[in-house]
Design a protein around this motif. Structure first.
Motif, PDB file in Angstrom:
ATOM      1  N   PRO A 118       0.806  -1.225   0.000  1.00  0.00           N
ATOM      2  CA  PRO A 118       0.000   0.000   0.000  1.00  0.00           C
ATOM      3  C   PRO A 118       0.837   1.272   0.000  1.00  0.00           C
ATOM      4  O   PRO A 118       0.411   2.288  -0.512  1.00  0.00           O
ATOM      5  N   ASP A 119       2.037   1.198   0.574  1.00  0.00           N
ATOM      6  CA  ASP A 119       2.876   2.405   0.590  1.00  0.00           C
ATOM      7  C   ASP A 119       4.288   2.128   0.060  1.00  0.00           C
ATOM      8  O   ASP A 119       5.247   2.756   0.457  1.00  0.00           O
ATOM      9  N   GLY A 120       4.403   1.151  -0.828  1.00  0.00           N
ATOM     10  CA  GLY A 120       5.701   0.893  -1.450  1.00  0.00           C
ATOM     11  C   GLY A 120       6.208  -0.519  -1.199  1.00  0.00           C
ATOM     12  O   GLY A 120       5.715  -1.220  -0.321  1.00  0.00           O
ATOM     13  N   GLN A 121       7.203  -0.903  -1.986  1.00  0.00           N
ATOM     14  CA  GLN A 121       7.755  -2.257  -1.892  1.00  0.00           C
ATOM     15  C   GLN A 121       9.101  -2.226  -1.177  1.00  0.00           C
ATOM     16  O   GLN A 121      10.145  -2.288  -1.806  1.00  0.00           O
ATOM     17  N   TYR A 122       9.072  -2.123   0.135  1.00  0.00           N
ATOM     18  CA  TYR A 122      10.296  -2.118   0.922  1.00  0.00           C
ATOM     19  C   TYR A 122      10.302  -3.366   1.799  1.00  0.00           C
ATOM     20  O   TYR A 122       9.279  -4.028   1.971  1.00  0.00           O
ATOM     21  N   VAL A 123      11.463  -3.693   2.312  1.00  0.00           N
ATOM     22  CA  VAL A 123      11.583  -4.817   3.253  1.00  0.00           C
ATOM     23  C   VAL A 123      12.388  -4.349   4.468  1.00  0.00           C
ATOM     24  O   VAL A 123      13.182  -3.434   4.330  1.00  0.00           O
ATOM     25  N   PRO A 124      12.201  -4.971   5.598  1.00  0.00           N
ATOM     26  CA  PRO A 124      11.114  -5.900   5.902  1.00  0.00           C
ATOM     27  C   PRO A 124       9.794  -5.146   6.069  1.00  0.00           C
ATOM     28  O   PRO A 124       9.777  -4.013   6.511  1.00  0.00           O
ATOM     29  N   ARG A 125       8.722  -5.811   5.670  1.00  0.00           N
ATOM     30  CA  ARG A 125       7.388  -5.217   5.754  1.00  0.00           C
ATOM     31  C   ARG A 125       6.426  -6.334   6.157  1.00  0.00           C
ATOM     32  O   ARG A 125       6.490  -7.422   5.617  1.00  0.00           O
ATOM     33  N   ILE A 126       5.579  -6.043   7.133  1.00  0.00           N
ATOM     34  CA  ILE A 126       4.663  -7.067   7.648  1.00  0.00           C
ATOM     35  C   ILE A 126       3.233  -6.546   7.566  1.00  0.00           C
ATOM     36  O   ILE A 126       2.925  -5.473   8.074  1.00  0.00           O
ATOM     37  N   LEU A 127       2.393  -7.320   6.904  1.00  0.00           N
ATOM     38  CA  LEU A 127       0.983  -6.947   6.744  1.00  0.00           C
ATOM     39  C   LEU A 127       0.100  -8.063   7.285  1.00  0.00           C
ATOM     40  O   LEU A 127       0.472  -9.237   7.251  1.00  0.00           O
ATOM     41  N   PHE A 128      -1.066  -7.653   7.757  1.00  0.00           N
ATOM     42  CA  PHE A 128      -2.050  -8.610   8.253  1.00  0.00           C
ATOM     43  C   PHE A 128      -3.270  -8.577   7.337  1.00  0.00           C
ATOM     44  O   PHE A 128      -3.680  -7.517   6.882  1.00  0.00           O
ATOM     45  N   ILE A 129      -3.814  -9.753   7.077  1.00  0.00           N
ATOM     46  CA  ILE A 129      -5.005  -9.872   6.231  1.00  0.00           C
ATOM     47  C   ILE A 129      -6.012 -10.702   7.015  1.00  0.00           C
ATOM     48  O   ILE A 129      -5.681 -11.770   7.526  1.00  0.00           O
ATOM     49  N   ASP A 130      -7.236 -10.192   7.125  1.00  0.00           N
ATOM     50  CA  ASP A 130      -8.215 -10.945   7.900  1.00  0.00           C
ATOM     51  C   ASP A 130      -8.880 -12.011   7.010  1.00  0.00           C
ATOM     52  O   ASP A 130      -8.692 -12.011   5.796  1.00  0.00           O
ATOM     53  N   PRO A 131      -9.638 -12.930   7.615  1.00  0.00           N
ATOM     54  CA  PRO A 131     -10.229 -14.033   6.841  1.00  0.00           C
ATOM     55  C   PRO A 131     -11.228 -13.596   5.768  1.00  0.00           C
ATOM     56  O   PRO A 131     -11.554 -14.382   4.885  1.00  0.00           O
ATOM     57  N   SER A 132     -11.698 -12.346   5.848  1.00  0.00           N
ATOM     58  CA  SER A 132     -12.556 -11.858   4.759  1.00  0.00           C
ATOM     59  C   SER A 132     -11.671 -11.399   3.598  1.00  0.00           C
ATOM     60  O   SER A 132     -12.150 -10.840   2.625  1.00  0.00           O
ATOM     61  N   LEU A 133     -10.361 -11.637   3.729  1.00  0.00           N
ATOM     62  CA  LEU A 133      -9.331 -11.312   2.736  1.00  0.00           C
ATOM     63  C   LEU A 133      -9.154  -9.804   2.553  1.00  0.00           C
ATOM     64  O   LEU A 133      -8.825  -9.331   1.475  1.00  0.00           O
ATOM     65  N   THR A 134      -9.349  -9.074   3.640  1.00  0.00           N
ATOM     66  CA  THR A 134      -9.115  -7.634   3.641  1.00  0.00           C
ATOM     67  C   THR A 134      -7.735  -7.358   4.229  1.00  0.00           C
ATOM     68  O   THR A 134      -7.431  -7.827   5.330  1.00  0.00           O
ATOM     69  N   VAL A 135      -6.921  -6.607   3.489  1.00  0.00           N
ATOM     70  CA  VAL A 135      -5.623  -6.200   4.027  1.00  0.00           C
ATOM     71  C   VAL A 135      -5.889  -5.188   5.136  1.00  0.00           C
ATOM     72  O   VAL A 135      -6.580  -4.194   4.925  1.00  0.00           O
ATOM     73  N   ARG A 136      -5.374  -5.462   6.320  1.00  0.00           N
ATOM     74  CA  ARG A 136      -5.590  -4.573   7.460  1.00  0.00           C
ATOM     75  C   ARG A 136      -4.592  -3.420   7.416  1.00  0.00           C
ATOM     76  O   ARG A 136      -3.589  -3.422   8.116  1.00  0.00           O
ATOM     77  N   ALA A 137      -4.917  -2.434   6.593  1.00  0.00           N
ATOM     78  CA  ALA A 137      -4.045  -1.272   6.441  1.00  0.00           C
ATOM     79  C   ALA A 137      -3.994  -0.447   7.718  1.00  0.00           C
ATOM     80  O   ALA A 137      -3.153   0.433   7.869  1.00  0.00           O
ATOM     81  N   ASP A 138      -4.914  -0.749   8.663  1.00  0.00           N
ATOM     82  CA  ASP A 138      -4.955   0.001   9.915  1.00  0.00           C
ATOM     83  C   ASP A 138      -3.996  -0.554  10.973  1.00  0.00           C
ATOM     84  O   ASP A 138      -3.829   0.044  12.030  1.00  0.00           O
ATOM     85  N   ILE A 139      -3.351  -1.682  10.696  1.00  0.00           N
ATOM     86  CA  ILE A 139      -2.389  -2.232  11.655  1.00  0.00           C
ATOM     87  C   ILE A 139      -0.989  -1.891  11.150  1.00  0.00           C
ATOM     88  O   ILE A 139      -0.472  -2.529  10.244  1.00  0.00           O
ATOM     89  N   THR A 140      -0.419  -0.860  11.750  1.00  0.00           N
ATOM     90  CA  THR A 140       0.843  -0.322  11.228  1.00  0.00           C
ATOM     91  C   THR A 140       1.935  -0.296  12.282  1.00  0.00           C
ATOM     92  O   THR A 140       1.676  -0.384  13.484  1.00  0.00           O
ATOM     93  N   GLY A 141       3.153  -0.139  11.792  1.00  0.00           N
ATOM     94  CA  GLY A 141       4.307   0.037  12.670  1.00  0.00           C
ATOM     95  C   GLY A 141       4.410   1.495  13.082  1.00  0.00           C
ATOM     96  O   GLY A 141       3.439   2.243  13.004  1.00  0.00           O
ATOM     97  N   ARG A 142       5.612   1.931  13.463  1.00  0.00           N
ATOM     98  CA  ARG A 142       5.729   3.287  14.001  1.00  0.00           C
ATOM     99  C   ARG A 142       6.330   4.296  13.023  1.00  0.00           C
ATOM    100  O   ARG A 142       6.589   5.433  13.382  1.00  0.00           O
ATOM    101  N   TYR A 143       6.551   3.899  11.778  1.00  0.00           N
ATOM    102  CA  TYR A 143       7.183   4.821  10.832  1.00  0.00           C
ATOM    103  C   TYR A 143       6.144   5.379   9.875  1.00  0.00           C
ATOM    104  O   TYR A 143       5.436   4.619   9.221  1.00  0.00           O
ATOM    105  N   SER A 144       6.083   6.701   9.781  1.00  0.00           N
ATOM    106  CA  SER A 144       5.060   7.305   8.924  1.00  0.00           C
ATOM    107  C   SER A 144       5.426   7.171   7.449  1.00  0.00           C
ATOM    108  O   SER A 144       4.558   7.196   6.588  1.00  0.00           O
TER     109      SER A 144
END
Length: 173
Positions: A118-144
């Motif tokens: 959602p905000d670029g292809q960098y690593v390491p990057r960790i995303l959560f997806i719920d069982p309705s297959l929605t990417v949880r863009a609201d679960i973020t780390g501390r870097y803006s």
């Protein structure tokens, strides 16, 4: 004066060769201690006792049908940040235990799914997806500037984000 400059040049060369020899020694020990592992498992060192999925498609299918959230870790084998995070992740007993409640996937390549960057292809990057297959863009780390990046020092934030992903699962679905 000439002798003095030769002497300082000599000392400089000695210092450089010592530093280089130290680096070479480090590299060899790192490789020899890490290499004798059995063939690369799907965990890629992120938690060998955990169950990892092989592909993004399999992970989505499993998340949907098991009603578990999916945790995707994008990383690279030759990225020092990825390696540092992996070490802390694999050694963190609580994270390893909590990770059993997730469908897990770690990727060393990008998927074609733009929702996973959602905000670029960098690593390491960790995303959560719920069982309705929605990417949880609201679960973020501390870097803006890299919302889904985590560093080894952020491991407790990652842990609480994993807890949040599990909580959201119960309250929203």
């Amino acid at each position: 004066a000439m002798e003095k400059s030769y002497m300082s040049m000599f000392l400089l060369l000695v210092a450089i060769s010592c530093a280089l020899a130290k680096d070479v020694g480090k590299k060899e020990t790192k490789e020899t201690t890490a290499k004798p592992k059995l063939p690369q498992t799907l965990s890629r060192g992120w938690g060998d006792q955990l169950i990892w999925t092989q592909t993004y498609e399999e992970a989505l299918f499993r998340a949907k049908h098991s009603n578990k959230p999916l945790m995707i870790i994008h990383h690279l084998d030759d990225c020092p940040h990825s390696q540092a995070l992996k070490k802390v992740f694999a050694e963190h007993k609580d994270i390893q235990k909590l990770a059993e409640k997730f469908i897990l996937l770690n990727l060393v390549y990008e998927t074609t799914d733009k929702n996973l960057s959602p905000d670029g292809q960098y690593v390491p990057r960790i995303l959560f997806i719920d069982p309705s297959l929605t990417v949880r863009a609201d679960i973020t780390g501390r870097y803006s500037n890299r919302l889904y990046a985590y560093e080894p020092s952020d491991i407790s934030l990652l842990y609480s984000n994993m807890q949040k992903a599990l909580k959201l699962l119960k309250t929203e679905l």
